[in-house]
Write a protein that holds these residues in place. Sequence first.
Motif, PDB file in Angstrom:
ATOM      1  N   VAL A 169      41.434  33.554  32.893  1.00 29.17           N
ATOM      2  CA  VAL A 169      41.489  34.981  33.497  1.00 29.17           C
ATOM      3  C   VAL A 169      41.418  34.623  35.080  1.00 29.17           C
ATOM      4  CG1 VAL A 169      40.181  36.837  34.161  1.00 29.17           C
ATOM      5  CG2 VAL A 169      40.098  36.007  31.803  1.00 29.17           C
ATOM      6  N   ARG A 170      40.656  33.643  35.494  1.00 31.33           N
ATOM      7  CA  ARG A 170      40.934  33.314  36.915  1.00 31.33           C
ATOM      8  C   ARG A 170      42.122  32.777  37.438  1.00 31.33           C
ATOM      9  NH1 ARG A 170      35.356  29.721  36.566  1.00 31.33           N
ATOM     10  NH2 ARG A 170      33.676  31.120  37.152  1.00 31.33           N
ATOM     11  N   ARG A 186      44.386  35.776  37.543  1.00 32.71           N
ATOM     12  CA  ARG A 186      44.075  36.421  38.562  1.00 32.71           C
ATOM     13  C   ARG A 186      44.700  36.130  39.947  1.00 32.71           C
ATOM     14  NH1 ARG A 186      38.131  37.192  40.658  1.00 32.71           N
ATOM     15  NH2 ARG A 186      38.006  39.054  39.139  1.00 32.71           N
ATOM     16  N   GLU A 197      42.635  38.101  29.668  1.00 35.30           N
ATOM     17  CA  GLU A 197      41.419  38.738  29.135  1.00 35.30           C
ATOM     18  C   GLU A 197      41.366  38.424  27.739  1.00 35.30           C
ATOM     19  OE1 GLU A 197      39.829  42.335  31.960  1.00 35.30           O
ATOM     20  OE2 GLU A 197      41.351  42.972  30.329  1.00 35.30           O
ATOM     21  N   ASP A 229      37.967  41.062  33.173  1.00 36.72           N
ATOM     22  CA  ASP A 229      38.113  41.141  34.803  1.00 36.72           C
ATOM     23  C   ASP A 229      37.422  42.674  35.203  1.00 36.72           C
ATOM     24  OD1 ASP A 229      38.502  41.113  37.525  1.00 36.72           O
ATOM     25  OD2 ASP A 229      40.588  40.156  37.408  1.00 36.72           O
ATOM     26  N   ILE A 273      34.080  38.139  36.813  1.00 37.05           N
ATOM     27  CA  ILE A 273      34.769  37.966  35.486  1.00 37.05           C
ATOM     28  C   ILE A 273      33.570  37.726  34.543  1.00 37.05           C
ATOM     29  CG2 ILE A 273      35.795  36.194  34.156  1.00 37.05           C
ATOM     30  CD1 ILE A 273      37.565  35.570  36.709  1.00 37.05           C
TER      31      ILE A 273
END
Length: 236
Positions: free
Chosen positions: A30-31, A34, A49, A108, A167
Motif C-alpha cells: 500500500v505504501r 501510494r 489494499e 489507506d 495505513i
Amino acid sequence: MARGPVRVLRLGLRPYAEALRVQERCVAAVRAARSGSGSGSGSDPVPGESVVLSEPAEPVYAWGLRGAPEAEAAARLRALGAGLAAARRGGQITFHGPGQLLAFPVLDLRRRRLPLRGYVAALEELVLRLCRRFGLAAARALPPPFTGVWMGDSKLCAIGVHCGNHITSHGLALNCCTDLTWFDHIVPCGLEGKGVTSLSRELGRHVTVDHVLEPFLDSFQEVFDCTLVCSEDPGD
C-alpha cells in the motif's frame, strides 16, 4: 468511503507470526502504491489494499503496545503450551488459536477519507452484520473501552488496530469454534469481570472458520463499499 478493489488473501491455517509477516508485506504494498499513484482524488480506486484472513495454527497469547505480561506471568502462559507474541496494535493481552478467524485489513484511510475512530466502528459494524447473517440479533457494539462485538457481557470479537501514516494493520479476531478455556488464564483485553464467547457457543452448534468466511467477506464488501478480488499470498 472510496470505492476500490481490495485483495483477499486467504492463508488458511497458519502460524500467527506468519500471518503477521504477510500483513507487513501488504502494508509495504500500500505504501508503494501510494508513493507511485500521485495525489489523485480520494474517490479513485486504492491500489494495493488487502485483507489478510487466517486461522491461527497454534495457541498464542499476543499483546499490544502497552500490555506485555510480567516475566512470571509470561512463564506461566508458556508452560501451558502457548506461544507468546508482541504485536504493534492497540489493546492488551488476548488469545489467538485454532477456531478463530483473524482478519487484518490493510487499508489507506487517507484515500478513503475515513478517520481512525470511524474505521474501528466500521470493523464493529462488519461483525454485527455477520452476526445478523447468522441470526444473532443480540450482538452489539459498546462505547470505549469496550471495543469489539459483544453478546451480553461476553466478548465475541476482539478488535485491535494499528494505523501508521493512515495505513491500517492488525484488525479483529472472531471466535468461531475457539477453545475458550485458553482465555481463563488471562484478563482478556484487560477488562476485568467480562467473559468471552464464540459463534459456536451462542448458536449451539459447531461453526468453523470456513463456515464464516463467505458471509464475512459479504459483510466486508458492504461496509467498506469495495470489490473484493481473491489473490495469492504475495510471497517473501
